[in-house]
Every structure is written in C-alpha cells, then in structure tokens.
Write an enzyme that holds these catalytic residues in place. Sequence first.
Site, short mmCIF file in Angstrom:
data_model
loop_
_atom_site.label_atom_id
_atom_site.label_comp_id
_atom_site.label_asym_id
_atom_site.label_seq_id
_atom_site.Cartn_x
_atom_site.Cartn_y
_atom_site.Cartn_z
N HIS A 1 -2.89 6.24 4.15
CA HIS A 1 -1.46 6.54 4.19
C HIS A 1 -1.24 7.89 3.51
O HIS A 1 -1.66 8.11 2.38
CB HIS A 1 -0.65 5.46 3.46
CG HIS A 1 -0.62 4.15 4.19
ND1 HIS A 1 -1.21 3.94 5.42
CD2 HIS A 1 -0.03 2.96 3.86
CE1 HIS A 1 -1.00 2.69 5.81
NE2 HIS A 1 -0.30 2.07 4.89
N CYS B 1 0.82 -1.22 0.00
CA CYS B 1 0.00 0.00 0.00
C CYS B 1 0.85 1.27 0.00
O CYS B 1 0.58 2.22 -0.73
CB CYS B 1 -0.95 0.00 1.20
SG CYS B 1 -0.17 -0.50 2.76
#
Lengths: 355, 355, 355, 355
Positions: C245, C150
Amino acid sequence: MRRTLKAAILGATGLVGIEYARMLSQHPYIKPAYLAGKGSVGKPYEEVVRWQTAGQVPKEVASMEVKPTDPKLMDDVDLIFSPLPQGAAGPVEEEFAKLGFPVISNSPDHRFDPDVPLLVPEINPHTVKLIDEQKKRRDWKGFIVTTPLCTAQGAAIPLAPIYMNFKMNGAFITTIQSLSGAGYPGIPSLDVVDNILPLGDAYDAKTIKEITRILSEARRAVNDPPMQEVSLAATTHRIATIHGHYEVTYVTFKEDTDAGKVREVLENFRGEPQELKLPTAPEKPIIVVDQDNRPQVYFDRWSGNPPGMSVVVGRVKQVNARTIRMVSLIHNTVRGAAGGGILAAELLVEKGYIE
Amino acid sequence: MRRTLKAAILGATGLVGIEYARMLSQHPYIKPAYLAGKGSVGKPYEEVVRWQTAGQVPKEVASMEVKPTDPKLMDDVDLIFSPLPQGAAGPVEEEFAKLGFPVISNSPDHRFDPDVPLLVPEINPHTVKLIDEQKKRRDWKGFIVTTPLCTAQGAAIPLAPIYMNFKMNGAFITTIQSLSGAGYPGIPSLDVVDNILPLGDAYDAKTIKEITRILSEARRAVNDPPMQEVSLAATTHRIATIHGHYEVTYVTFKEDTDAGKVREVLENFRGEPQELKLPTAPEKPIIVVDQDNRPQVYFDRWSGNPPGMSVVVGRVKQVNARTIRMVSLIHNTVRGAAGGGILAAELLVEKGYIE
Amino acid sequence: MRRTLKAAILGATGLVGIEYARMLSQHPYIKPAYLAGKGSVGKPYEEVVRWQTAGQVPKEVASMEVKPTDPKLMDDVDLIFSPLPQGAAGPVEEEFAKLGFPVISNSPDHRFDPDVPLLVPEINPHTVKLIDEQKKRRDWKGFIVTTPLCTAQGAAIPLAPIYMNFKMNGAFITTIQSLSGAGYPGIPSLDVVDNILPLGDAYDAKTIKEITRILSEARRAVNDPPMQEVSLAATTHRIATIHGHYEVTYVTFKEDTDAGKVREVLENFRGEPQELKLPTAPEKPIIVVDQDNRPQVYFDRWSGNPPGMSVVVGRVKQVNARTIRMVSLIHNTVRGAAGGGILAAELLVEKGYIE
Amino acid sequence: MRRTLKAAILGATGLVGIEYARMLSQHPYIKPAYLAGKGSVGKPYEEVVRWQTAGQVPKEVASMEVKPTDPKLMDDVDLIFSPLPQGAAGPVEEEFAKLGFPVISNSPDHRFDPDVPLLVPEINPHTVKLIDEQKKRRDWKGFIVTTPLCTAQGAAIPLAPIYMNFKMNGAFITTIQSLSGAGYPGIPSLDVVDNILPLGDAYDAKTIKEITRILSEARRAVNDPPMQEVSLAATTHRIATIHGHYEVTYVTFKEDTDAGKVREVLENFRGEPQELKLPTAPEKPIIVVDQDNRPQVYFDRWSGNPPGMSVVVGRVKQVNARTIRMVSLIHNTVRGAAGGGILAAELLVEKGYIE
C-alpha cells in the site's frame, strides 16, 4: 575441495546480470568478483541496480563498485558471464576469449558459429568438445560457450527427451512471454496494457532455428548420430507478465504415441548435470504437474531448486493418436539465461575446461 | 419499408447486455424496448449500468427503467435477446419460447439440443430450418436459436471457409482470451496480474465441441452432405485484456495446401448475410492483415463495420507442405455475442421466422 | 532459552494466512502447529494453498493437513492468529478467548471494543494492559488483541513519531493500495485493468478512525496524557498492484516545522520491540529513502529485516512553513497484517501475557 | 458562414497528434489538411499510425500522405497544431510563427515566455491579448499560443472557479496519471506492471508552476487584478492506465468554506467558450458526480461533449471547516492537449487572431 573461482558479470545491472549476481552470491565455488556496467561505473552496485527479481540485493554484492568492461582490470578473474545485448556482445566476447578468459555468453552473436557450443547442459553436454576445435582454429587461449534464447529453451528442454524417445514429427508452438526477456527499458508499456504484442516473423524464426539445433544435438548416447528431422513452428508474443515464458506446444509423431508414456519420459528425464550433482542442477530439469489449471506463471516460475531452474510442464494430453499437447513454463532470466549460464560453467569446470 | 421490431434484452446490464443496448440503439429496425435486469429493477439504466464498452450510454436507452424478466410485462415485445448466464438461461428461454417469443440466446444451455440451431449466419444459415422441427416437436409458438461460445466463433469463423475449400485434417488452437468473456465480477484480479490463467480441460473441451458442430454444418451448398472429420484441440487462457479473444491456430491438411490460397479464400469469404446485405453484416466477415505484428487486441478488435463484427486474421503462413499457421482476433462481446445475436435476428427476419 | 509456542493460524489458506505460515516457518520460538481452513479441510496445505507471496510453500507446513476451525482439536495450541474476514471473525475469536486462548486478530470486528488493544507494538505498547481489564470484565481466561487495518498502519506508523515530536495539526492522505488487501477472489479484474478503483466513503472513514485511535495512544512516555487533536482525511483507492500500500500524506502543523527535522525523527524512530530486540522487530520500523523516485511498490515493499516489516518513507519535503509532504509504503500482508500480528505476539510473550 | 480553415498537425502520428486527427476530422470549420511526421514521411497515415484512441482512423485522414515538417510545403495551411516534444518544439514553432503561421502549441518550450499565452479558454481567455505584444516585440507575422501540461489542467480547471469564488489558501495534490501522457514508447512496461512510478521532483515542480500561473490569471472580470497567493504542492505518479489523469486535491481556505457551496460553484462554472458556443466547448467544463466510487478512469474519461472535453469532479467533501477534498479526472490527450488546442484555436478565430 574445489578452489573458488572469481567471476566477472558483464552487464551486471541488466535483467540477466542481476540474476547472475543473485545466484553467484550463494554459489559454493563461483564468486561474483567483478561487476561490469556501463552508465553506472564507479558507483556501488546497490545504488544503481534495478533489482527486478526475488529478495533484496545480496550483501555479497551490495556495496561492490560497478566497474568498466575492461579485461585489463580483470587480472584475477577466472571466468566471464556475458549477458550483453545482441551486437554489443560479439566483439567484446571475442576479445576476452582471445585473452584467455572462458566466456559463458547468453547473447545471440556467436550462437551459430560452428565451433561454438550452444549449450543446454542436460541435453547436449557432448558439444563442449567443440571448445577444443574453437581454440585451435582461432588460436585462442580462452573460449566462448553460448546458451540458447530463453524462448527456445522453454520449448526445447521438454522437447528433447520426447525427441530422443519417440518418433517425433513436428512441434507447433505458441509462446506467451514475459517482459523481462526484452530487457529494460525494453517493451513500451502502451504495447502491453490491454494488449498482446506479437513478436513477429524474425523472432519466431530465431526461436525455431535454435530449437532445431538443440534437438539435432540431443542424443541418447554421446556417439549416437543425429536423429530424425522435425518440422517446427513458433508464434511468439509478449504480455504484461514480469518473469516467466509460457509455451503451448502441440507435438506430432510419425507413429501412434501415448501421452502417458510421454509424461513419464518427461518426469524421468535427467541429464549429465544431475548425474554429476552440479550445484546449480535441479533434481529434476522438468517438473510435471497434473492439475488442469497449472502451470501458472505467477505461481510456478520459481519451481525447482535452485528456484527457477526447473522447467514446469503440464497439460500433457492426447489430442489424437499421433498428436500430444503440452504446456511448459520456464523462468526466462534464470533457467533461460543466468542459471543456465552458471550450470554451463559448472559443467565446464567438471570437464576441465575451466580450472 | 420494414416495420420496427421491439426487442427485450435480458441481462441488459451485463457485459453482453450492454453491447446489445449499444448496437440496437443504432439499429435501423430493431429497437431496444425492454431492458430486463435483476438487482437494479426500477432504476434508470444509465444509473446502474457498468458501461464497459465504447462510447457512453446511448441516449436511446439511458433513461429507460430496468424491469423484471417477466413475459407478462412484455406484451409489445417482438423478440428476446438472452445473454443470460449458464443454468439461469435454460428455463427462462424455454418459457419465453413456449409463450411465442422468438428467443436469440447467447447462452450454452440449449446449444446442443438437436432441434436448436447453433447459428453463425455466414456459416450455417441453413440450420434455421431446425426451427420448424423445434416448434412442431415441442408444440411451441416461439422458438430458441443459439449462437456459439465467443471462443469457438473466433476459431470457427476462419476455419469454416478453410474446411469448405481444402482437405482439412485438424486444427490445434491456443487462445489468449479477454476478461469480458467471463462477465462481471468474473475473473479475480489476482488471477491475471503478472499471470496467465489457464481455463482448464472443461473449457478446452466445450470450445472444441462447438467448433466441431459448426464445421460439420458448414457447406458450400445448402444440400451438400457434411464434409470430412477433423481432429481439433484447444488450449484456452485468460489474461488481463478487456475485450478481444486472440487465437493462434495451426491447421493441418490431408494434402499439400498453399498458404497463399488459404489466405485468398479467407479474404474472399462471404456468406448469406453479405448477399442479403443484412444491416449488421460486415462487408467482410474476415479481414486479413499482412503485417507480422498484427492483429493486436487493442488496435484491431473493433475492426469491420459495424465495428467489432469482422474477425481479423493475420500471420497466415506455411509451416510445412501440409500445415498452415494463422492468428485470429474476435471481439468476443460483439461478433462473439451481441453482434452475432443481432445478425442472427436479421437473418431470421429475412427468412420469415420473425415477423 | 524460551520454550516453543505452538500457534494455530485461522484462515491459513488466505492471503494473510499464507504470510503467517511463511513467517512462522522461520520463527525462533513460535511454530505453525495448526492450519485451519474452510473448503479445504483434510487436504495437504501445499495442495490447496494459493501461494501469492515470496518463495515457495515452506517445507515446515507443506504437507500439514488443513483442519477445521475447532478449539476442541487444538489442545496443544498456545496461541491463535486470526486473519478471518470481517463478520466471521468476531464470534470465533470470542469463543477462543473465552476458552483460554490468546487471540491475535487482524480482523476489524473487535478493533473498537474499549477493552481490546489495537496494537502497533512500536507505537502503543502500553495498551496491552487493557488485557487485564478485558479478562476481568469478561471473565475470560484468554483474551483478544487486534492489529489495525493495513491502510491505517501505512500512514499511522510514520505519523506517530511526527505526532509525538511536533505540533501536528492534520494529515491529508491519498492511498494507492494493492489487491491483496482485499483477499481472494477480492477485487474483480475488470475494476482495475486500465482503471483506478476508489474505495469510497466507508473505507476512507474507517482508515481515519483507526489512525485517530492509534495516534491518540501514541505517547513519548507511558504515562503521558493523550496529545493534541488532529484533523485527518483519507482518499483511498486500489489499483493492479499485488502487494504494497502506497500512501501520500500532506501533514500540517500548528507551528513552523522543518522537513529536515521531521525526516530525522522518522529515521531515528525506534520503539519497545527494537529495545526488546523482538525477533520480528525490524532494526528500523521506518526506513527513510531520499531518491525522488522512491519508494516504489515493486522494489521497496519487502524492505527491512524480516523482509516487509519496515515501512519505507520517502519524498519528505517542505511544502510551506507549516506543511510537509511524505510518501509511505507498507507491505500490507506482512507489516500490515501477519508480521504485525507476530510482532504483537512476541511483545505479549515478553510482557508475560502469553506463556 | 465561417470559411474553412486548413490545419497542419505536427507530430501527427504521436499520441496527441492522433487526437487532433480524430477531432478535426469531425470539426465544422477546421480541417486536417497536412499531417506532418518524421519516420513515416511518404506513407499513408493509416498505415503508419498507432491509433491508441477511440474508434478507427477516420476516413478523412486515413489515406493522407504523411509529409515533412516543412513550412515551404504548407502554402495553403491556415494554422499549425504543435504537440511536438519538449526541446524539438521550441525552434520549429518559432520558425512557423515568424513565417506568419498561428501556432497552437501543446509543448512546454514557450509556456513561460512572458508574451506567450498559456491558455485555458474557460479560465484565462483575456491572456490572448499577449499575442499583440508578442507579434510587435518579436516582429512576427504569426504567433505562438501554448496550452498547459495535461496534469496541470486536471487540477487547475476545477481549482480556478474555487480560487475565483472563495478565499483559497492552498492545494495539496496527488496525481495518478496515465501512460499516454508520456508519449510512445514512453514509459517502460517494467516500470508500471505491479508498480507505481513516482514522476519525481522536477515533474511535481513544473505541475505546480503551471497551475500557479493559470490561477494567477484567473479573474472574475477581465480587468480584475490577480487574486491571492496560494501554496501548492503536487506529488505525481504514473500507473498502467492508458488515458486519463486522476488527481486528488485537498484545498485549504483562509476562512470557513462550505463543501456544498464549492460543489455548486464547480457545477455552475462556465467560461467564454460556453458563452460563445465554440464548437469544441463542452456544455459544462466541469461535470460534478456524486457517487462515492466515481470518477473512475475507465468509465469517466470520455465525459462531456465532445467526448473527453469535460473534467469530471467527484468526492467533493468537507474535511474540516477550512479544508475540502475533491477528485478530478481529465482526459489528458483530449481536454489536456489536442481538444484544449482546438478550443484555443476556436477562441482565437472568434477574437480575430486567426482569419
């Protein structure tokens, strides 16, 4: 087929305002038609709103322009939702009611006017008839209906069926509340990082005062007299959760009372909104859970359908023959504010107070 | 002048172990002489310790080598502090006691052995005489003394003087506890970000069980019989605070009881450690605060002198004629663990059980 | 009309597993048909899952029984989504592929096998042809396709169009990542309360390694050769955010490069999934925002449609003639894992690798 | 023996004010003699202060009465520490300076007056001579000296020795700052729970502007000319940490530069405060750590002696031949504000500007 009602949301960019916008965007017959704000007048809603809730800004309201809180601009508005802050709300709501608008208020300013309902539709629906008195006495064409403090609702919704079905003596409550209940900017971050913020005597007292009124209006039948007096206490706090008020309640009784039966009464509790199948009424106003690590704020606050409209109750447990412990979780800006307001409006429509 | 005692700290790199290291580094006559650890044997303490407490690693222990938990290496050790985890603690502590070491344990494994004191030095100092019985019955040269669960101490320390001075009926407790009580790695972050973690029935039950024993041993005079039975309940939670257990307690009484008098009793409470002027005894075991937004975890957990040794009690308030509400805050790894252990050791030295 | 494909989700109760369950419950032709778990086999999904994502457990999967990770029970399964943890994933995925299943993996174990695609469908769709080689070389009936870490995707998705359109020299990245990326129990709470947790050299290195491969496979046309070498660095951290994120990237260029043009390229970036109108393809893989306080994790992580499938890029700004700063935000468990996996599956269906 | 100086702390109940009170309570020759506040005038300091720092309110100041910010009441005050907020600070500081007081300001209002030092005692101590010009030009008996923004110091303190010893080209900074830097009430909690708050272009710009001035004044010898121009960028954020600004910096160079040598220069950096052995000068202005998971905000912000006076630098690593990455952590209210102010005062005493 019911005609569509056009609603104005005052304080539409606030934390309760956004829940009104979100929920009304999916409502079968109440449409968000007027978004009133302050600092952001003239701008598209989507651009100025701080969307501190589920999903994204709905397309129904995204490009609507934020407008001033001015009744002259609201000719085609049928009803007003007012989650304005304390102090600001009072005179504005009166002005709208005087001009003929039905006003559903989440604000404290008129909660204890003797002719204003403090409405939790499942508990004290009969209090809507105060509206007749209110209009007559004040010579208003419109009216004000209030909903209680989110914190009070979190305890009162499960306490009401207990109060109605058992010889309740008292309730000793400890709340652990979320930040959104205080609005934005609201609670300074340095108050809740590695800390618990006690809300103090005044907040404790208003919580009790509102629960007391709600319980005193809870009846099994419309014409029942008020029931027993109860001794209430609340110790209120905020911590760094975003939404969801979590409340631990120790309930005492005047006679031996069985936790299993209390649990059953909570689970089976239904009110007029459920009988009337109001669109925003959850199937169960109270969802009882049995795992000993639930409810949890993050995982259970959106319970029910519409999401966030059911209070989740768990940890129902016998403490001694006359004391029972339970924990309740309410989504403070949904069931405890905007959702409760919409449910109130639906009841008023059903009963002919809003046409 | 008292001779210096050399202490071993088992689990010295854990969250309670570091408080022992911090407090003993400044102790007048108990020195941290042996730091026992597991994964980090052979390395300098400073290098492997996660110093999740006030200040920096003290120079007295910074360069000490972490050693194995092996009695054969502890020839010159005079006493053992054992904050080992449940399950691991039991057999290790027995082995040390058998070999002649005095063991002060913060672990649950021996807390309900009938011949092992569950010691809160201000409340049940007379229970140290169980040691005589313990040594005789088990034919040990050493002995084990335990201190209670931090959560239990947070409620029991203020409840004890109430219990001793008023006709107490019951106590309904709600705790909001910190992360350090669960050790490291302990609580997963996803359990406490935007959430409240209920600790469940088993944790509630052990809290009550320990408070019950402590109160049953609280006496106004050494030879008093145990006092009245009480009905206790606890609902326990953890949130994202680092240190400090915050507990809301509703206390009920068998007769009308005045909150002002309860407050006075709390404020004036002193125990044997205060009379004996033990070095780790705070002047006041309970500090009463009156502002309605205190105690707060961040600001009050290090109260007292040594810091963290006083329980802070606030919000003492009449709920009804026979119910009083109070809030208490305990530094769980200091008063609730290492500090309580050191105070216990000092009492045992004073009474001749450690020489 | 496409036939319905039945998918098995391995690790279905994990943090990526729940996103697969959520997204596939609404998918037009890939249905969640088999939920594989470990500790919870035999129980209804709803009862054992920790639903750490939007909404409630979908009715499509709520009452499905969790089953073992056993290919013999998966006769009617058409494809496998594997978000199994590092180490555990490798052999299991191989076994499934050998047996003829298409396996879409979010795990690192096969990411650098030379015959396994590391697929970001908008960037390197041409790498799916590695499957032919993989099947031949390994004599497998099925195959494995992986999706990147990710964290790597959060930077690589906006870097790819920059890399393809400008003479990029290097990228210096600082990440502030969420907890869900580490799974559950994952990060201990004491690591992120009042703290920032550096993820260390190994995590930094794997982030760079994956971005490097992705960029080396980014082409303007399928037959273009790999482009320039770039110098990458990443400094990675976790803090107490739940999902999302956030990455700050300083991009350097070999020649003067205009931030306005970079912004334009980012905004106009489209890939094969958009051309093919794959159901899980967001209209824009990259949404560019211009307010100087956005993106924000809480408010922007669910951007795009399906929610969470667009990377949000903001703060695009000229630092000097040859350096540009940008910030990107990726929903790590959606675009960065389950959503990316589903998009990969759709591409493979479209290209005939899954039938 | 130096005579004792009496200091007034303006804004003494604020987040920087409390650090002045804490540090001066232990200072060898500067005593906290006058605590100026606003809303709390007339009350004991201890009663009104929000002690958001280490330890408890020191006995030296606990019972001091908070007084108005009025020079007429400060007859026996020798110097003024002013951490007043932007806008409020400017005119007040001028008034004090005009009346003859030395004013050490942590406020931005006078930071770019050409005759006012922006002093980091280890880096640009020679700028104190601007005071002579300031007093002459303004015809003041006193003077103003400022210290830089905490964020700027966190990067500038390690960048200065790099700048002085290598052919530095630029620095690309990403900050993750704590809440205390914004004062109280400061940052709303809803901005930082499950979120990262970007501080925006204006904050980024002022950070760069201040670093630029500090570096331009950094010299190896007092009479050296300013060194090379550098290209700086900063992307600034706040998250839910209480104290400690964490900054990731990628430094680029005009020629190949070795990370090992940069590390050495950082570790060996000393300034005039160290040579003069000023009481608040840490032995090392920069402490270099080598573990790849350090510095961490919670564990390292109080580094140095006095605690919090050293900037901790870690993760020093070669990115490519001409780029190096490092991470720095500064205690923003200590080294970045009050501690920096006290160190400045000590330098001014040593150089005869304060007598």
